[in-house]
Design a protein around this motif. Structure first.
Motif, PDB file in Angstrom:
ATOM      1  N   HIS A   8       0.847  -1.194   0.000  1.00 12.03           N
ATOM      2  CA  HIS A   8       0.000   0.000   0.000  1.00 12.03           C
ATOM      3  C   HIS A   8       0.880   1.239   0.000  1.00 12.03           C
ATOM      4  O   HIS A   8       1.752   1.386   0.844  1.00 12.03           O
ATOM      5  CB  HIS A   8      -0.886  -0.041   1.239  1.00 12.03           C
ATOM      6  CG  HIS A   8      -2.001   0.974   1.220  1.00 12.03           C
ATOM      7  ND1 HIS A   8      -1.769   2.328   1.212  1.00 12.03           N
ATOM      8  CD2 HIS A   8      -3.337   0.816   1.194  1.00 12.03           C
ATOM      9  CE1 HIS A   8      -2.935   2.970   1.206  1.00 12.03           C
ATOM     10  NE2 HIS A   8      -3.904   2.068   1.184  1.00 12.03           N
TER      11      HIS A   8
ATOM     12  N   GLY B 223      -6.630  -7.648  -1.725  1.00  7.74           N
ATOM     13  CA  GLY B 223      -6.759  -8.611  -0.648  1.00  7.74           C
ATOM     14  C   GLY B 223      -8.197  -8.883  -0.245  1.00  7.74           C
ATOM     15  O   GLY B 223      -9.144  -8.324  -0.794  1.00  7.74           O
TER      16      GLY B 223
ATOM     17  N   GLN C   4      -3.375  -1.718   7.290  1.00  5.61           N
ATOM     18  CA  GLN C   4      -2.582  -1.614   6.049  1.00  5.61           C
ATOM     19  C   GLN C   4      -1.189  -1.077   6.341  1.00  5.61           C
ATOM     20  O   GLN C   4      -0.533  -0.523   5.448  1.00  5.61           O
ATOM     21  CB  GLN C   4      -3.280  -0.719   5.006  1.00  5.61           C
ATOM     22  CG  GLN C   4      -4.709  -1.140   4.719  1.00  5.61           C
ATOM     23  CD  GLN C   4      -5.366  -0.312   3.644  1.00  5.61           C
ATOM     24  OE1 GLN C   4      -5.687   0.841   3.866  1.00  5.61           O
ATOM     25  NE2 GLN C   4      -5.585  -0.895   2.474  1.00  5.61           N
TER      26      GLN C   4
ATOM     27  N   SER D  32      -0.921  -4.933   2.382  1.00  3.09           N
ATOM     28  CA  SER D  32      -2.260  -4.682   1.851  1.00  3.09           C
ATOM     29  C   SER D  32      -2.141  -4.304   0.379  1.00  3.09           C
ATOM     30  O   SER D  32      -1.040  -4.161  -0.136  1.00  3.09           O
ATOM     31  CB  SER D  32      -2.928  -3.565   2.646  1.00  3.09           C
ATOM     32  OG  SER D  32      -4.260  -3.374   2.198  1.00  3.09           O
TER      33      SER D  32
ATOM     34  N   ASP E  82      -9.357  -5.545   2.875  1.00  5.16           N
ATOM     35  CA  ASP E  82      -9.373  -4.100   2.619  1.00  5.16           C
ATOM     36  C   ASP E  82     -10.773  -3.690   2.164  1.00  5.16           C
ATOM     37  O   ASP E  82     -11.247  -4.125   1.128  1.00  5.16           O
ATOM     38  CB  ASP E  82      -8.324  -3.801   1.538  1.00  5.16           C
ATOM     39  CG  ASP E  82      -8.278  -2.338   1.112  1.00  5.16           C
ATOM     40  OD1 ASP E  82      -9.019  -1.512   1.665  1.00  5.16           O
ATOM     41  OD2 ASP E  82      -7.482  -2.044   0.200  1.00  5.16           O
TER      42      ASP E  82
ATOM     43  N   CYS F 193      -3.075  -5.986  10.418  1.00  2.00           N
ATOM     44  CA  CYS F 193      -3.027  -6.919   9.290  1.00  2.00           C
ATOM     45  C   CYS F 193      -1.598  -7.424   9.168  1.00  2.00           C
ATOM     46  O   CYS F 193      -0.637  -6.709   9.441  1.00  2.00           O
ATOM     47  CB  CYS F 193      -3.569  -6.311   8.002  1.00  2.00           C
ATOM     48  SG  CYS F 193      -2.585  -5.042   7.225  1.00  2.00           S
TER      49      CYS F 193
ATOM     50  N   GLU G  19      -2.707 -10.220   1.641  1.00  2.00           N
ATOM     51  CA  GLU G  19      -3.333  -9.496   2.757  1.00  2.00           C
ATOM     52  C   GLU G  19      -4.045 -10.480   3.708  1.00  2.00           C
ATOM     53  O   GLU G  19      -4.777 -11.350   3.256  1.00  2.00           O
ATOM     54  CB  GLU G  19      -4.339  -8.522   2.146  1.00  2.00           C
ATOM     55  CG  GLU G  19      -4.951  -7.524   3.078  1.00  2.00           C
ATOM     56  CD  GLU G  19      -5.947  -6.660   2.273  1.00  2.00           C
ATOM     57  OE1 GLU G  19      -5.534  -5.604   1.783  1.00  2.00           O
ATOM     58  OE2 GLU G  19      -7.098  -7.090   2.108  1.00  2.00           O
TER      59      GLU G  19
END
Lengths: 415, 415
Positions: free
Chosen positions: A232, B94, B199, B385, B97, B380, B390
């Motif tokens: 991300h 993922g 994330q 992410s 998310d 997570c 994920e």
């Protein structure tokens, strides 16, 4: 044969044929997009075959999709003397790269036919398949397979980006030309001369019409795959990233420095570069790129090319990198008698000429390994090629075709 | 309401709902590819609507394709208290998310329903349209239009890469859910809390279950177009090239240096990077790339972001460059009472929590401009992410949903 017996080519006819061919795969930007053995490229083959059939010339296709147009000679035991190039183009390429060499060869056969001349050797105009390598890798695979430098089955199993095999494309070509005969691979040629636009700036800069090609630089091509980790873009700290784009750009910049030469002889190009997944807010986990490296010296090709892998590895950072050499070709020197013959032909016709070295690879590379081969260059505007703006002058096209015709006729009279 | 009156969420149910949702757009690599309002994303909306209808909850869709699931309160004059997030994913994204925030909100409504509780305010679970911005640019356009930060018609006229408009997609959504009512845009909410996976790596590293989000960093996004000239890679000397790839990599490396901070707070990402024509033996005449830049400080966003254009121009070499800012968002601070309420809810349940700052943008950004808003993060795995890998733990998901449920019920009792 006396010089005044050499047929004169038809300058208007070969120019019109260029304009007609340029409509097949024409792009809005004034170029041609005609990848190897697509429906456009097959249409170009058909048009040429129609012209050949109207003349009564024989048309043959070999197992690799090369096409041969033959005007018979007086001695059927003699190998053909041939000229030709390719009909395929780069993506959004130009109107002259390749097709000029094909149409110059065909014009030579027509000029000889118009003159009612009977040559000893048969004359052939050849379309080599997949010269550009833009659809199927590697390029020049048509001439390479014909001359035995590559294996037929390997090349027929090649797939384009959509998974279509070369084998299926060759079947399509044959189906589109049901009247064409079958040519055996590797049938000897008594000689081969290829006409081509220079694709460089020298002839134009020097005001010369004919480039007498002494040789061709060698090349090595590489594919580089960089693997990091998707992440991300808003949350992942720089220290925690495995950014494949960052690693790949570091490699690209480092390679550029390694391949830098003050003389500007090295040709180093990264032409394909992809990142995945390719979303604005995702740190890319994958990147891949190609390297096209060319040089006239076999030693430099060896030494510099061998540094690709280590330089990429040294700049991979937290990513993993794999480099693969996908093709290579040694430099070629054309035989002196052929080079002299081309220079003499240009001089006889009063065309200003110069010795030149080929920066690009051409099918004549592979032919040179099996028969006396040579090349004739003509100028192209600003040296621009592989580009829709590619341009060549009708008078230069006529001059190049005249030299090809003269040299073919001379070669065809040799024992 | 006494603490022991707060409904308990069903941990097994919300986990199973995640597994079921993850099948819609499932990728071979274990992730989810469910771009906004594709058939997969519409299927996710339908599944959620079916669960809502089975409960007797009302389902509504607004003109921007946002979906609202409502459980009525005792006072119909009061604005709803809401939670939610999004069902769309990044390409090959993922399983958590976005969808976690939607399912946590829905679980809260179900838990209240199971407890037979009557709240004063209505409760709503909301699916905001096109949060990721992967199919339609910009992201968060659903919540932005609902709250008046973006204009409806502009967003409905947006097209994806295939030319499909958002307008057509919203029509598709409504056609797939014919029983859904029509929600007016901008109907006031009495409060909004959004649950999301972090994330990022902080909660996991600190061994905490709940992140109490104090605010969200701002961002600026840019598109850079570099124009050089296509040229033949074998013949064009380096000095005569206008290589857009070379210029673009020089820009990328220079920008990376300009955006470098020792504290590793700046988030600078080039996620899309394309070269044209993209052929091995053609010097690329075009390159384009995106820049995603995020930072918690409005001043830094301004100062650093304003350097993108000049840095690119300074490194364009023989090429031409144009930079465009395609979107931006100011940093957000959530109101202190909401932040305290979330922290207190976590503490009451015995969940280890910490203050945290959001690196990613979320729909709560726009809601914060029109009502008291907040966010709840859960850990997570490795902070990964926007990636098929994920992962979130069932116990953390249950904890996050419990905090959302508790906060919603509290807010729903306020006057």
């Amino acid at each position: 044969m006396a010089d005044n017996m050499l047929p004169t080519i038809n300058a208007e006819r070969i120019w019109q044929r260029h304009l007609e061919m340029a409509q097949i795969g024409a792009t809005p930007g004034g170029g041609v997009h005609r990848l190897a053995l697509t429906s456009q490229d097959i249409a170009a083959h058909r048009l040429l075959a129609e012209w050949a059939e109207a003349r009564g010339f024989a048309v043959e296709i070999d197992a690799m999709g090369n096409m041969f147009i033959r005007r018979p000679g007086s001695d059927p035991a003699l190998a053909p003397v041939a000229s030709g190039s390719h009909t395929d183009t780069q993506p959004n390429g130009g109107r002259f790269d390749g097709i000029f060499g094909v149409l110059a060869a065909f014009e030579a056969l027509e000029a000889v036919d118009d003159a009612g001349l009977t040559t000893r050797h048969p004359l052939e105009a050849i379309v080599w398949n997949n010269e550009e390598g833009a659809r199927f890798v590697p390029g020049c695979s048509g001439s390479a397979v014909y001359t035995g430098a590559m294996a037929l089955d390997d090349m027929l199993d090649c797939r384009d980006r959509d998974g279509v095999t070369m084998r299926a494309c060759v079947d399509d070509l044959r189906a589109a030309l049901p009247a064409a005969g079958v040519r055996e691979l590797g049938r000897p040629l008594a000689g081969f001369v290829e006409a081509h636009i220079e694709q460089g700036p020298e002839l134009e800069a020097n005001g010369n019409t004919i480039g007498v090609v002494g040789g061709m630089q060698g090349n090595r091509r590489f594919h580089v795959d960089v693997t990091g980790e998707d992440a991300h873009s808003g949350t992942t700290p720089r220290a925690g990233r495995k950014d494949a784009f960052v690693a790949a750009t570091d490699m690209a910049v480092a390679l550029r420095e390694v391949f830098w030469d003050d003389e500007d002889v090295v040709r180093f190009t990264i032409g394909q570069f992809d990142v995945l997944p390719g979303a604005k807010s995702v740190v890319p986990g994958k990147a891949s790129f190609t390297i096209d490296f060319r040089h006239p010296s076999a030693e430099t090709l060896q030494e510099l090319g061998d540094r690709v892998g280590p330089v990429c590895t040294a700049h991979a950072g937290p990513c993993h990198v794999e480099t693969h050499e996908i093709s290579s070709a040694v430099p070629v020197d054309f035989p002196k008698p052929m080079v002299s013959r081309i220079a003499a032909a240009a001089e006889r016709r009063g065309f200003a000429s110069q010795p030149i070295y080929s920066g690009a690879g051409h099918d004549a590379r592979y032919l040179a390994e099996t028969c006396p081969a040579g090349m004739v260059f003509i100028p192209c505007w600003r040296g621009i090629s592989h580009n829709e703006a590619e341009r060549a002058e009708p008078s230069d096209i006529a001059a190049g075709a005249q030299v090809i015709s003269d040299v073919l006729v001379e070669l065809a009279e040799l024992p």
